[in-house]
Scaffold this motif. Structure first.
Motif, short mmCIF file in Angstrom:
data_model
loop_
_atom_site.label_atom_id
_atom_site.label_comp_id
_atom_site.label_asym_id
_atom_site.label_seq_id
_atom_site.Cartn_x
_atom_site.Cartn_y
_atom_site.Cartn_z
N PRO A 95 1.16 -1.53 0.20
CA PRO A 95 0.04 0.07 -0.25
C PRO A 95 1.21 1.64 0.13
CG PRO A 95 -0.21 -1.28 2.30
CD PRO A 95 0.95 -1.64 1.65
N GLY A 96 0.18 2.41 -0.34
CA GLY A 96 1.61 3.17 -1.63
C GLY A 96 -0.04 4.63 -1.18
N ALA A 97 0.63 5.58 -1.56
CA ALA A 97 0.78 7.16 -1.88
C ALA A 97 0.93 7.35 -3.22
CB ALA A 97 1.21 8.57 -0.90
N PHE A 98 0.07 5.81 -4.10
CA PHE A 98 0.44 6.19 -6.09
C PHE A 98 -1.07 5.61 -6.33
CE2 PHE A 98 4.10 4.48 -4.03
CZ PHE A 98 5.38 5.82 -4.93
N THR A 99 -1.25 6.46 -7.48
CA THR A 99 -2.26 6.24 -8.17
C THR A 99 -2.34 5.52 -9.63
OG1 THR A 99 -3.60 7.59 -7.64
CG2 THR A 99 -4.43 7.08 -9.87
N PHE A 100 -2.55 4.42 -9.75
CA PHE A 100 -2.33 3.73 -10.97
C PHE A 100 -2.90 3.72 -12.19
CE2 PHE A 100 -0.13 1.74 -7.22
CZ PHE A 100 1.27 1.31 -7.74
N ILE A 101 -2.22 4.04 -13.69
CA ILE A 101 -3.44 4.50 -14.58
C ILE A 101 -3.35 2.38 -14.83
CG2 ILE A 101 -4.04 5.55 -16.59
CD1 ILE A 101 -4.13 7.26 -14.47
N LEU A 102 -4.25 2.10 -15.50
CA LEU A 102 -5.04 0.69 -15.91
C LEU A 102 -5.61 1.05 -16.75
CD1 LEU A 102 -3.86 -1.41 -12.71
CD2 LEU A 102 -2.47 -1.15 -14.68
N GLU A 103 -5.89 -0.44 -18.03
CA GLU A 103 -6.56 -0.52 -19.23
C GLU A 103 -8.08 -0.81 -18.27
OE1 GLU A 103 -5.58 -2.30 -22.15
OE2 GLU A 103 -4.35 -1.18 -23.01
N ALA A 104 -8.97 -0.48 -18.43
CA ALA A 104 -9.89 -1.29 -17.30
C ALA A 104 -10.47 -2.27 -17.82
CB ALA A 104 -11.19 -0.23 -17.21
N VAL A 119 -8.34 3.41 -16.06
CA VAL A 119 -8.95 4.06 -14.39
C VAL A 119 -7.76 3.97 -14.12
CG1 VAL A 119 -11.11 1.96 -14.93
CG2 VAL A 119 -8.74 1.81 -14.18
N GLY A 120 -7.57 4.98 -12.48
CA GLY A 120 -6.80 5.51 -11.44
C GLY A 120 -7.33 4.41 -10.63
N ILE A 121 -6.10 3.58 -10.07
CA ILE A 121 -6.94 2.80 -9.07
C ILE A 121 -6.09 2.77 -7.60
CG2 ILE A 121 -7.02 0.30 -8.30
CD1 ILE A 121 -7.96 -0.45 -10.83
N ARG A 122 -6.08 3.70 -6.81
CA ARG A 122 -4.76 2.46 -5.68
C ARG A 122 -5.45 2.28 -4.72
NH1 ARG A 122 -4.60 8.01 -2.10
NH2 ARG A 122 -2.97 6.84 -2.28
N VAL A 123 -4.30 1.86 -3.85
CA VAL A 123 -4.64 0.61 -2.50
C VAL A 123 -3.50 1.55 -1.70
CG1 VAL A 123 -3.27 -1.56 -1.89
CG2 VAL A 123 -4.12 -1.05 -3.73
N PRO A 124 -4.42 2.73 -1.22
CA PRO A 124 -3.61 3.57 0.24
C PRO A 124 -3.02 2.60 1.14
CG PRO A 124 -6.57 3.62 0.40
CD PRO A 124 -5.77 2.87 -1.13
N ASP A 125 -1.62 3.50 1.61
CA ASP A 125 -1.14 3.35 2.77
C ASP A 125 -2.33 4.29 4.04
OD1 ASP A 125 0.12 2.13 4.64
OD2 ASP A 125 1.69 3.79 4.50
N ALA A 126 -3.67 3.48 4.13
CA ALA A 126 -4.52 4.17 5.20
C ALA A 126 -5.32 2.90 5.48
CB ALA A 126 -5.00 5.16 4.26
N PRO A 127 -5.04 2.21 6.19
CA PRO A 127 -5.81 1.03 7.25
C PRO A 127 -7.82 1.46 7.19
CG PRO A 127 -4.08 1.78 8.58
CD PRO A 127 -3.59 2.37 7.44
N LEU A 128 -7.85 2.76 7.59
CA LEU A 128 -9.53 2.86 7.34
C LEU A 128 -10.06 3.49 6.39
CD1 LEU A 128 -11.79 4.04 8.44
CD2 LEU A 128 -10.99 7.06 8.65
N ALA A 129 -8.99 3.75 4.98
CA ALA A 129 -9.90 3.80 3.85
C ALA A 129 -9.87 2.53 3.05
CB ALA A 129 -8.80 4.59 3.00
N ARG A 130 -9.20 1.73 3.33
CA ARG A 130 -9.03 0.28 3.01
C ARG A 130 -10.27 -1.01 3.95
NH1 ARG A 130 -3.51 0.29 3.96
NH2 ARG A 130 -3.23 -1.91 5.15
#
Length: 203
Positions: A95-104, A119-130
């Motif tokens: 998890p980290g402060a990145f937004t990844f651009i990928l094909e949907a 699409v822009g997808i995140r897996v944030p370093d934020a336990p609450l958001a996850r």
């Protein structure tokens, strides 16, 4: 009526607070919540009405899709085409402060894709958001909370004052640092930094 504020522990979110927020999201509500970058405004990726309300609240052009976050890297492949290259890259950065651009993939609602079906997808370093996305069972839309001048709102009080009329719930995780995520394109198996933000690629 302005949205109620719930104080949450962002590292160890209280299950009852997560459950309340998930309940709001699952019935098409829009919430504010802290992430590892700005405070985010969010709703269920599959609630068209909630997404339309979010665009209205942000005053954002509907031709500009918003990013969404997944609770775990293993969820991303449902919503985007993840090559071996993309998977290896994301594995090192999540998890980290990145937004990844990928094909949907076809699962993603049309309004959340760019013209190029990306699409822009995140897996944030934020336990609450996850935890919110995991509890909801769907990705959570994530777009930063700004005032009408485009300035980031850094705490729950400011969000309530400026945007509370359009929200069902505000999760208060204290004051957040003002830095956006780093946007990284992984299209065509090459890595391109489209916006440098909090996430560092030194590693």
């Amino acid at each position: 009526m302005a949205a109620p504020i719930l104080e949450v522990d962002i590292e160890h979110p209280q299950p009852r607070h997560v459950a309340r927020a998930v309940e709001v999201l699952s019935r098409g509500g829009v919430i504010a919540y802290p992430t590892d970058t700005y405070y985010g405004l969010g709703c269920d990726l599959f609630s068209k009405k909630a997404i339309e309300r979010l665009y209205q609240l942000k005053g954002r052009d509907k031709k500009k899709p918003m990013s969404f976050l997944c609770p775990d890297l293993s969820d991303v492949a449902k919503y985007a085409h993840v090559s071996n290259f993309a998977y290896r890259t994301m594995k090192g950065l999540t998890p980290g402060a990145f937004t990844f651009i990928l094909e949907a993939t076809r699962v993603v609602p049309e309004m959340m894709m760019s013209k190029q079906k990306q699409v822009g997808i995140r897996v944030p370093d934020a336990p609450l958001a996850r935890a919110l996305a995991a509890g909801l069972g769907h990705p959570l839309i994530t777009t930063s909370a700004h005032d009408e001048e485009g300035e980031p709102l850094i705490d729950a009080k400011g969000i309530k004052e400026k945007l509370g009329h359009g929200l069902e719930l505000i999760l208060d995780g204290g004051v957040t640092l003002m830095e956006p995520s780093t946007v990284v394109s992984l299209i065509g198996d090459s890595l391109e930094v489209l916006r440098q933000g909090k996430g560092r690629l030194d590693a």
